[in-house]
Design a protein around this motif. Structure first.
Motif, PDB file in Angstrom:
ATOM      1  N   UNK A 148       0.795  -1.230   0.000  1.00 48.24           N
ATOM      2  CA  UNK A 148       0.000   0.000   0.000  1.00 48.24           C
ATOM      3  C   UNK A 148       0.830   1.284   0.000  1.00 48.24           C
ATOM      4  N   UNK A 149       2.109   1.193   0.313  1.00 46.88           N
ATOM      5  CA  UNK A 149       2.982   2.352   0.231  1.00 46.88           C
ATOM      6  C   UNK A 149       2.921   3.338   1.386  1.00 46.88           C
ATOM      7  N   UNK A 168      -7.110 -10.916   8.585  1.00 48.27           N
ATOM      8  CA  UNK A 168      -7.417  -9.879   7.608  1.00 48.27           C
ATOM      9  C   UNK A 168      -6.786 -10.240   6.274  1.00 48.27           C
ATOM     10  N   UNK A 169      -7.274  -9.627   5.216  1.00 50.46           N
ATOM     11  CA  UNK A 169      -6.723  -9.837   3.878  1.00 50.46           C
ATOM     12  C   UNK A 169      -5.587  -8.825   3.672  1.00 50.46           C
ATOM     13  N   UNK A 206      -4.588  -2.071   3.117  1.00 52.66           N
ATOM     14  CA  UNK A 206      -4.296  -0.669   2.804  1.00 52.66           C
ATOM     15  C   UNK A 206      -5.504   0.052   2.228  1.00 52.66           C
ATOM     16  N   UNK A 207      -6.202  -0.595   1.291  1.00 49.88           N
ATOM     17  CA  UNK A 207      -7.401   0.012   0.696  1.00 49.88           C
ATOM     18  C   UNK A 207      -8.476   0.227   1.761  1.00 49.88           C
ATOM     19  N   UNK A 236     -10.024   3.868   2.856  1.00 47.01           N
ATOM     20  CA  UNK A 236     -11.463   4.125   2.806  1.00 47.01           C
ATOM     21  C   UNK A 236     -11.984   4.595   4.164  1.00 47.01           C
ATOM     22  N   UNK A 237     -11.575   3.916   5.241  1.00 51.99           N
ATOM     23  CA  UNK A 237     -12.032   4.297   6.580  1.00 51.99           C
ATOM     24  C   UNK A 237     -11.558   5.698   6.953  1.00 51.99           C
TER      25      UNK A 237
END
Length: 129
Positions: free
Chosen positions: A27-28, A109-110, A115-116, A120-121
């Motif tokens: 996710x960086x 968790x996946x 990261x996505x 989003x949260x």
């Protein structure tokens, strides 16, 4: 401002390692991983995370105790917190939300989606404020 800096608090070294790969390599994000609540308290102000990913069940100081202690620090009061737990019963999740978390992520968790999910949260939290 987009989400860039995350503090992850998790006592299980293998989960910390998977999350680190997911959040930095995939996710960086800039990530600070802490192995205990006390470690997080000691480092949070210097690191200045935009979001805290916090394990619920930890020895010495659990996630709820860690969150309460973090909220006592002036620069940390408004940082969004996401709990991560293997306890997936709705009543327990609601307890964590009532304690001030913006969300609860289930373990396992996946790693490819973590990261996505946090992006989003975080964005939802910004949009709500």
């Amino acid at each position: 401002m987009p989400l860039q800096r995350i503090m992850h608090v998790e006592d299980d070294e293998s989960i910390r390692a998977v999350a680190e790969i997911a959040l930095t390599d995939v996710a960086g994000f800039e990530l600070l991983s802490c192995g205990s609540g006390q470690s997080a308290i000691n480092q949070v102000e210097a690191f200045a995370p935009q979001l805290i990913l916090l394990d619920v069940m930890m020895p010495q100081m659990d996630g709820l105790q860690t969150l309460a202690a973090l909220r006592q620090l002036p620069g940390v009061k408004t940082i969004p917190v996401v709990f991560m737990t293997a306890r997936i019963q709705q009543a327990e999740k609601q307890h964590y939300l009532d304690a001030g978390a913006i969300a609860v992520i289930d373990k396992p968790f996946d790693p490819m989606q973590l990261g996505d999910t946090l992006h989003r949260l975080y964005q939802q939290q910004l949009d709500n404020n």
